[in-house]
Write an enzyme that holds these catalytic residues in place. Structure first.
Site, PDB file in Angstrom:
ATOM      1  N   HIS A   1       0.805  -1.224   0.000  1.00 41.58           N
ATOM      2  CA  HIS A   1       0.000   0.000   0.000  1.00 41.58           C
ATOM      3  C   HIS A   1       0.833   1.267   0.000  1.00 41.58           C
ATOM      4  O   HIS A   1       0.439   2.272  -0.582  1.00 41.58           O
ATOM      5  CB  HIS A   1      -1.003  -0.022   1.152  1.00 41.58           C
TER       6      HIS A   1
ATOM      7  N   CYS B   1     -10.142  -1.928 -11.084  1.00 37.68           N
ATOM      8  CA  CYS B   1      -9.526  -0.829 -10.333  1.00 37.68           C
ATOM      9  C   CYS B   1      -8.241  -1.221  -9.619  1.00 37.68           C
ATOM     10  O   CYS B   1      -7.673  -0.430  -8.893  1.00 37.68           O
ATOM     11  CB  CYS B   1     -10.512  -0.226  -9.341  1.00 37.68           C
TER      12      CYS B   1
HETATM   13  C1  PEP Z   1      -7.399  -4.248  -5.138  1.00 39.42           C
HETATM   14  O1  PEP Z   1      -7.328  -5.111  -4.262  1.00 39.42           O
HETATM   15  O2  PEP Z   1      -7.115  -4.448  -6.335  1.00 39.42           O
HETATM   16  C2  PEP Z   1      -7.812  -2.880  -4.793  1.00 39.42           C
HETATM   17  C3  PEP Z   1      -8.018  -1.985  -5.721  1.00 39.42           C
HETATM   18  O3  PEP Z   1      -7.921  -2.592  -3.479  1.00 39.42           O
HETATM   19  P1  PEP Z   1      -6.664  -2.274  -2.535  1.00 39.42           P
HETATM   20  O4  PEP Z   1      -5.447  -2.189  -3.398  1.00 39.42           O
HETATM   21  O5  PEP Z   1      -6.964  -1.001  -1.838  1.00 39.42           O
HETATM   22  O6  PEP Z   1      -6.665  -3.438  -1.616  1.00 39.42           O
END
Ligand code: PEP
Ligand code: MG
Length: 566
Positions: A210, A521
């Site tokens: 993240h 996404c």
């Molecule tokens: C994903 O898991 O692809 C997503 C967009 O959510 P995050 O990266 O915030 O877990």
């Protein structure tokens, strides 16, 4: 596998040192280092009882064994890839870990001074530092750096999951500098970016950690998964950080600087060319539309969203706004923040994801669950599970979002869905909240498809959802059982695995049959190797880090739509 280091002149003094990283965000920066390695974080200093000495000694034994194992693996990998000089340095480190004199000193402090293991290591290192400071021989002085490094590495084994702590003052000292650190949390990435840091080099971290997603979002050059153990980077050292090619050079030579200045100006030209795509429609050569949206976490990112002409916000990660809060934000505060975003989007659609706390996003986790962490956080109480267990938090967020609905186009997305009941439960809460607020129009409610289970029952989920958005980051992690944050799993965290293609295909098919829109996404959305596949699948929108939008739009404009029968 972590990145490798290569010294082209003197391996001991680490002059002109070239290193590689497992992953990078974007951009290139030339600057001065500001180091904040694990040794700089506070070492807990505890006196132990006599009866606990044996346990403390065994903690030390475990940490030593772990470090030796890690170093041995690195030596193998360095030798395999032909980095023999650095492997030799690591061999010396390994010998130190097995050196009785070094270990005996630490064990004595535990036994006689009743210090906890971390404190004993730290104390022993400081004692050695004093002893070495009186030595005249420069070579021997340099040797102390090796001891110091290996000691820091050993210390890290006691706080493996704790990102290096950083005070506001330390963050402020990174202004205009390139921070070099052991680990970094997303909140700290933001903190030092706000303080004007030029870039970050981090030892830990995998492709879709993240902190890396945040750095990509804000356009901050950052490298993660960098093996720094064979080198010494000191405050003020010159560094070239190349997040485009995932590498860095410490003490660059004039020729490096010249080459990089040329490269940076070439990139500037490319960026300028791509800039023309900011005002073009997001469609293929033959006019098939696929919206290109932005993934954002903070309102500061809106400038970049407008600069690249994003068609909307396809993923607003709401939990990031509150990463540094100890309490869940109240309805009014959330309302103000969401409203600010929606209004600044001037009628373009915004998809707000409900708080995705837990797993690798620990914000407020302890407060909501009473647990510091879980044995296996990625498989624990996270996303929608945590929200349904904390009804007040869910209701507060839904109310805040519903109140914004008159200010722009919005929809709500649920993270980590695995079953239709989770969607229907949220819908019921939304209805109740809308009734309480006297709002007639509920917002479209969709779910993220980011577990294999969700993709496999996408047909059932489609019956209760207004839209889908495929979260490829977690979908890859959970399908392939490969931690998205792990440097070591980098080769296993593989989007090209056929299982990923099939799960995406199934999801799109289910959405088509139910007549609901489907977006992507996760980071795959911004990966140009997948643009044609998504186009031909008939995906409605791709949502990605803003800095990827123009490149994807450029490619899209050259492709022809050839529908795939899914
Ligand atoms: C994903 O898991 O692809 C997503 C967009 O959510 P995050 O990266 O915030 O877990
Ligand atoms: Mg996810």
């Amino acid at each position: 596998m972590s990145g490798n280091l290569q010294s082209t002149s003197d391996a001991v003094t680490c002059k002109r040192l070239y290193g590689q990283a497992a992953t990078g965000s974007c951009g290139i920066v030339i600057g001065k280092a500001r180091t904040l390695l694990a040794g700089a974080s506070p070492v807990p200093e505890l006196y132990i009882n006599a009866k606990d000495v044996a346990e403390e000694q065994s903690r030390l034994t475990d940490a030593l064994a772990l470090t030796v194992r890690e170093v041995t693996k690195e030596i193998e990998s360095l030798t395999h890839t032909g980095h023999h000089e650095v492997a030799a340095i690591m061999e010396a480190h390994k010998l130190m870990l097995e050196d009785e004199e070094f270990i005996v000193g630490i064990r004595r402090l535990i036994r006689e001074q009743k210090m906890n293991a971390e404190w004993a290591i730290h104390q022993h290192l400081n004692d050695l530092r004093k002893a070495f400071s009186d030595v005249r021989d420069d070579y021997l002085k340099e040797r102390f750096q090796d001891i110091w490094h290996i000691g820091q590495r050993l210390l890290q084994k006691f706080h493996r999951n704790t990102p290096t702590m950083m005070s506001e003052e330390q963050a402020a000292s990174c202004t205009s500098a390139i921070l070099v650190t052991h680990d970094i949390s997303p909140a700290h990435v933001i903190m030092i970016w706000r303080m004007g840091a030029a870039g970050i080099i981090v030892e830990q971290g995998g492709v879709n950690a993240h902190s890396m997603i945040v750095a990509r979002g804000i356009g901050l050059p950052m490298l993660m998964g960098v093996n720094l153990h064979g080198c010494t980077i000191r405050d003020g050292d010159d560094i070239i950080l190349d997040a485009e090619q995932c590498c860095f050079i410490v003490h660059p030579q004039t020729s490096d600087l010249l080459e990089y200045r040329r490269f940076m100006s070439a990139l500037g030209v490319v960026a300028e060319d791509l800039g023309h795509f900011a005002n073009r429609p997001s469609c293929s050569k033959d006019g098939h539309r696929m919206a290109l949206m932005a993934n954002i976490e903070f309102s500061e990112e809106l400038v970049a969203v407008h600069r690249c002409g994003a068609d909307g916000i396809g993923l607003f990660r709401t939990e990031f706004m509150f990463l540094r809060d100890s309490q869940p934000p109240d309805e009014e505060r959330q309302y103000q923040q969401y409203r600010d975003i929606v209004e600044q989007m001037h009628g373009r659609p915004c998809t707000f994801r409900l708080l995705d706390i837990g797993g690798d996003k620990p914000a407020m986790f302890q407060l909501l669950t009473g647990m510091e962490t879980e044995e296996n956080p990625a498989l624990g109480l996270r996303g929608i599970r945590l929200l349904l267990a904390n009804e007040d938090v869910l209701r507060t967020q839904l109310r805040a979002l519903l109140r914004c609905s008159t200010h722009g186009r919005m929809q709500i997305m649920i993270p980590m869905v695995n079953q239709p009941e989770e969607v229907t439960a949220v819908r019921q809460y939304m209805k109740q909240c809308a009734d309480e607020l006297g709002i007639n129009n509920e917002l479209p409610l969709g779910c993220m498809i980011e577990t294999p289970a969700a993709a496999l029952i996408a047909d059932e989920l489609a019956q209760v959802s207004d839209f889908f958005s495929i979260g490829s980051n977690d979908l890859i992690q959970y399908t392939l059982a490969a931690d998205r944050e792990s440097v070591h799993c980098r080769d296993y965290y593989n989007a090209s695995h056929p299982a990923i293609y099939r799960l995406i295909e199934m999801t799109v098919q289910a959405a088509r049959q139910a007549g609901i829109p489907v977006a992507v996404c996760g980071e795959l959305a911004g990966n140009t190797e997948w643009t044609e596949t998504f186009l031909n699948f008939g995906v409605d929108a791709l949502s990605m880090a803003t800095h990827r939008i123009l490149a994807v739009r450029n490619l899209l404009s050259r492709l022809r739509y050839v529908p795939v029968q899914v």
